[in-house]
Motif scaffolding. Structure first.
Motif, PDB file in Angstrom:
ATOM      1  N   THR A  56       0.839  -1.201   0.000  1.00  0.00           N
ATOM      2  CA  THR A  56       0.000   0.000   0.000  1.00  0.00           C
ATOM      3  C   THR A  56       0.868   1.243   0.000  1.00  0.00           C
ATOM      4  N   GLY A  57       1.962   1.227   0.747  1.00  0.00           N
ATOM      5  CA  GLY A  57       2.872   2.374   0.779  1.00  0.00           C
ATOM      6  C   GLY A  57       3.449   2.678  -0.587  1.00  0.00           C
ATOM      7  N   ALA A  58       3.832   1.638  -1.321  1.00  0.00           N
ATOM      8  CA  ALA A  58       4.381   1.831  -2.661  1.00  0.00           C
ATOM      9  C   ALA A  58       3.327   2.404  -3.606  1.00  0.00           C
ATOM     10  N   CYS A  59       2.089   1.948  -3.478  1.00  0.00           N
ATOM     11  CA  CYS A  59       1.009   2.490  -4.310  1.00  0.00           C
ATOM     12  C   CYS A  59       0.790   3.967  -4.011  1.00  0.00           C
ATOM     13  N   ARG A  60       0.840   4.318  -2.750  1.00  0.00           N
ATOM     14  CA  ARG A  60       0.682   5.737  -2.381  1.00  0.00           C
ATOM     15  C   ARG A  60       1.864   6.570  -2.883  1.00  0.00           C
ATOM     16  N   THR A  61       3.068   6.029  -2.780  1.00  0.00           N
ATOM     17  CA  THR A  61       4.248   6.732  -3.282  1.00  0.00           C
ATOM     18  C   THR A  61       4.102   6.997  -4.781  1.00  0.00           C
ATOM     19  N   ALA A  62       3.708   5.975  -5.533  1.00  0.00           N
ATOM     20  CA  ALA A  62       3.537   6.131  -6.982  1.00  0.00           C
ATOM     21  C   ALA A  62       2.430   7.122  -7.295  1.00  0.00           C
ATOM     22  N   TRP A  63       1.303   7.015  -6.590  1.00  0.00           N
ATOM     23  CA  TRP A  63       0.189   7.926  -6.859  1.00  0.00           C
ATOM     24  C   TRP A  63       0.559   9.359  -6.519  1.00  0.00           C
ATOM     25  N   ASP A  64       1.030   9.564  -5.289  1.00  0.00           N
ATOM     26  CA  ASP A  64       1.310  10.928  -4.830  1.00  0.00           C
ATOM     27  C   ASP A  64       2.486  11.566  -5.560  1.00  0.00           C
ATOM     28  N   GLY A  65       3.497  10.767  -5.891  1.00  0.00           N
ATOM     29  CA  GLY A  65       4.703  11.321  -6.474  1.00  0.00           C
ATOM     30  C   GLY A  65       4.732  11.384  -7.986  1.00  0.00           C
ATOM     31  N   ILE A  66       3.870  10.603  -8.655  1.00  0.00           N
ATOM     32  CA  ILE A  66       3.922  10.543 -10.120  1.00  0.00           C
ATOM     33  C   ILE A  66       2.532  10.558 -10.759  1.00  0.00           C
ATOM     34  N   LEU A  67       1.714   9.584 -10.406  1.00  0.00           N
ATOM     35  CA  LEU A  67       0.478   9.334 -11.148  1.00  0.00           C
ATOM     36  C   LEU A  67      -0.556  10.437 -11.022  1.00  0.00           C
ATOM     37  N   ARG A  68      -0.720  11.011  -9.850  1.00  0.00           N
ATOM     38  CA  ARG A  68      -1.734  12.063  -9.687  1.00  0.00           C
ATOM     39  C   ARG A  68      -1.514  13.177 -10.708  1.00  0.00           C
ATOM     40  N   GLU A  69      -0.273  13.629 -10.861  1.00  0.00           N
ATOM     41  CA  GLU A  69       0.010  14.690 -11.832  1.00  0.00           C
ATOM     42  C   GLU A  69      -0.038  14.188 -13.267  1.00  0.00           C
ATOM     43  N   GLN A  70       0.544  13.025 -13.515  1.00  0.00           N
ATOM     44  CA  GLN A  70       0.632  12.547 -14.891  1.00  0.00           C
ATOM     45  C   GLN A  70      -0.714  12.097 -15.460  1.00  0.00           C
ATOM     46  N   LEU A  71      -1.695  11.849 -14.609  1.00  0.00           N
ATOM     47  CA  LEU A  71      -3.043  11.504 -15.077  1.00  0.00           C
ATOM     48  C   LEU A  71      -3.988  12.697 -15.019  1.00  0.00           C
ATOM     49  N   ASP A  72      -3.443  13.873 -14.751  1.00  0.00           N
ATOM     50  CA  ASP A  72      -4.226  15.114 -14.706  1.00  0.00           C
ATOM     51  C   ASP A  72      -3.981  15.884 -16.002  1.00  0.00           C
ATOM     52  N   SER A  73      -5.019  16.046 -16.791  1.00  0.00           N
ATOM     53  CA  SER A  73      -4.907  16.702 -18.100  1.00  0.00           C
ATOM     54  C   SER A  73      -4.452  18.152 -17.993  1.00  0.00           C
ATOM     55  N   ARG A  74      -4.500  18.739 -16.809  1.00  0.00           N
ATOM     56  CA  ARG A  74      -4.087  20.142 -16.623  1.00  0.00           C
ATOM     57  C   ARG A  74      -2.613  20.278 -16.276  1.00  0.00           C
ATOM     58  N   HIS A  75      -1.946  19.168 -15.955  1.00  0.00           N
ATOM     59  CA  HIS A  75      -0.547  19.239 -15.522  1.00  0.00           C
ATOM     60  C   HIS A  75       0.347  19.626 -16.697  1.00  0.00           C
ATOM     61  N   THR A  76       1.196  20.609 -16.470  1.00  0.00           N
ATOM     62  CA  THR A  76       2.108  21.079 -17.513  1.00  0.00           C
ATOM     63  C   THR A  76       3.548  20.921 -17.046  1.00  0.00           C
ATOM     64  N   PRO A  77       4.480  20.805 -17.954  1.00  0.00           N
ATOM     65  CA  PRO A  77       4.330  21.031 -19.388  1.00  0.00           C
ATOM     66  C   PRO A  77       3.781  19.834 -20.158  1.00  0.00           C
ATOM     67  N   CYS A  78       3.728  18.632 -19.539  1.00  0.00           N
ATOM     68  CA  CYS A  78       3.174  17.494 -20.263  1.00  0.00           C
ATOM     69  C   CYS A  78       2.633  16.477 -19.263  1.00  0.00           C
ATOM     70  N   ASN A  79       1.797  15.577 -19.780  1.00  0.00           N
ATOM     71  CA  ASN A  79       1.200  14.544 -18.943  1.00  0.00           C
ATOM     72  C   ASN A  79       0.761  13.399 -19.849  1.00  0.00           C
ATOM     73  N   TYR A  80       0.476  12.258 -19.223  1.00  0.00           N
ATOM     74  CA  TYR A  80       0.010  11.106 -19.990  1.00  0.00           C
ATOM     75  C   TYR A  80      -1.489  11.147 -20.241  1.00  0.00           C
ATOM     76  N   ALA A  81      -2.218  11.911 -19.469  1.00  0.00           N
ATOM     77  CA  ALA A  81      -3.666  12.017 -19.678  1.00  0.00           C
ATOM     78  C   ALA A  81      -3.979  12.487 -21.098  1.00  0.00           C
ATOM     79  N   ASN A  82      -3.249  13.491 -21.557  1.00  0.00           N
ATOM     80  CA  ASN A  82      -3.533  14.042 -22.877  1.00  0.00           C
ATOM     81  C   ASN A  82      -3.167  13.093 -24.013  1.00  0.00           C
ATOM     82  N   LEU A  83      -2.435  12.023 -23.717  1.00  0.00           N
ATOM     83  CA  LEU A  83      -2.142  11.025 -24.737  1.00  0.00           C
ATOM     84  C   LEU A  83      -3.270  10.006 -24.902  1.00  0.00           C
ATOM     85  N   VAL A  84      -4.144   9.898 -23.903  1.00  0.00           N
ATOM     86  CA  VAL A  84      -5.198   8.887 -23.956  1.00  0.00           C
ATOM     87  C   VAL A  84      -6.590   9.486 -24.102  1.00  0.00           C
ATOM     88  N   ILE A  85      -6.687  10.810 -24.104  1.00  0.00           N
ATOM     89  CA  ILE A  85      -7.982  11.480 -24.268  1.00  0.00           C
ATOM     90  C   ILE A  85      -8.254  11.604 -25.764  1.00  0.00           C
TER      91      ILE A  85
END
Length: 176
Positions: free
Chosen positions: A140-169
């Motif tokens: 669970t700690g590793a999942c939180r580390t990944a979410w809080d440190g990487i995934l939350r921003e990279q799955l947010d279409s508003r995150h700049t300068p780039c993110n993975y959300a905009n590649l799948v929308i």
């Protein structure tokens, strides 16, 4: 930046727990991911638990990659070095492109929490059929580390300068 680019776009996320022992009642890591994605405004597309078997894992992930309604796959578990850990082997062959920096950044963040034990993490990220896939350790700690440190921003279409959300929308990135 256009108005469309600055608006949050919720993604459809499937969560897979890879475990020989977890049940829905004991799957803390999968539940942590479900709660995190919901809090961020995303939608749960599907959630499953599968035993640590390369072909069963591959079948579930391949099905989600083929499903146009699923934009993100988050898998937890099976990324270590024990005999049954086979998530990277199951998923890597399905990817069109590997996100090399995902594992590197995860281990960097994890180093601050668990020290050199992070070297045993074989977490993985990649793109397949306009679906972004991330394989995380089972804790669970590793999942939180990944979410809080990487995934939350990279799955947010508003995150700049780039993110993975905009590649799948649809209409952006790989769909464009």
């Amino acid at each position: 930046m256009s108005e469309e680019r600055s608006a949050f776009v919720p993604l459809n996320v499937a969560v897979l727990t890879v475990s020989d022992t977890r049940t829905e009642d004991t799957d803390r890591s999968g539940q942590a991911l479900v709660e995190s994605l919901a809090t961020a405004g995303h939608r749960l597309a599907d959630k499953r638990i599968v035993v640590d078997d390369v072909y069963r894992i591959r079948a579930v992930v391949a099905g989600w990659i083929a499903d146009p309604a699923v934009q993100v796959v988050l898998a937890t578990g099976g990324t270590g070095f024990t005999g049954r850990d086979s998530t990277p082997e199951a998923v890597s062959v399905l990817l069109d492109k590997t996100i090399e920096g995902f594992g590197e950044l995860f281990r960097h963040l994890s180093w601050q929490e668990i020290g050199s034990s992070t070297i045993q993490s074989r977490c993985l990220g990649g793109l397949a059929n306009a679906t972004v896939v991330f394989c995380l350790p089972g804790s669970t700690g590793a999942c939180r580390t990944a979410w809080d440190g990487i995934l939350r921003e990279q799955l947010d279409s508003r995150h700049t300068p780039c993110n993975y959300a905009n590649l799948v929308i649809p209409g952006r990135g790989t769909h464009g």
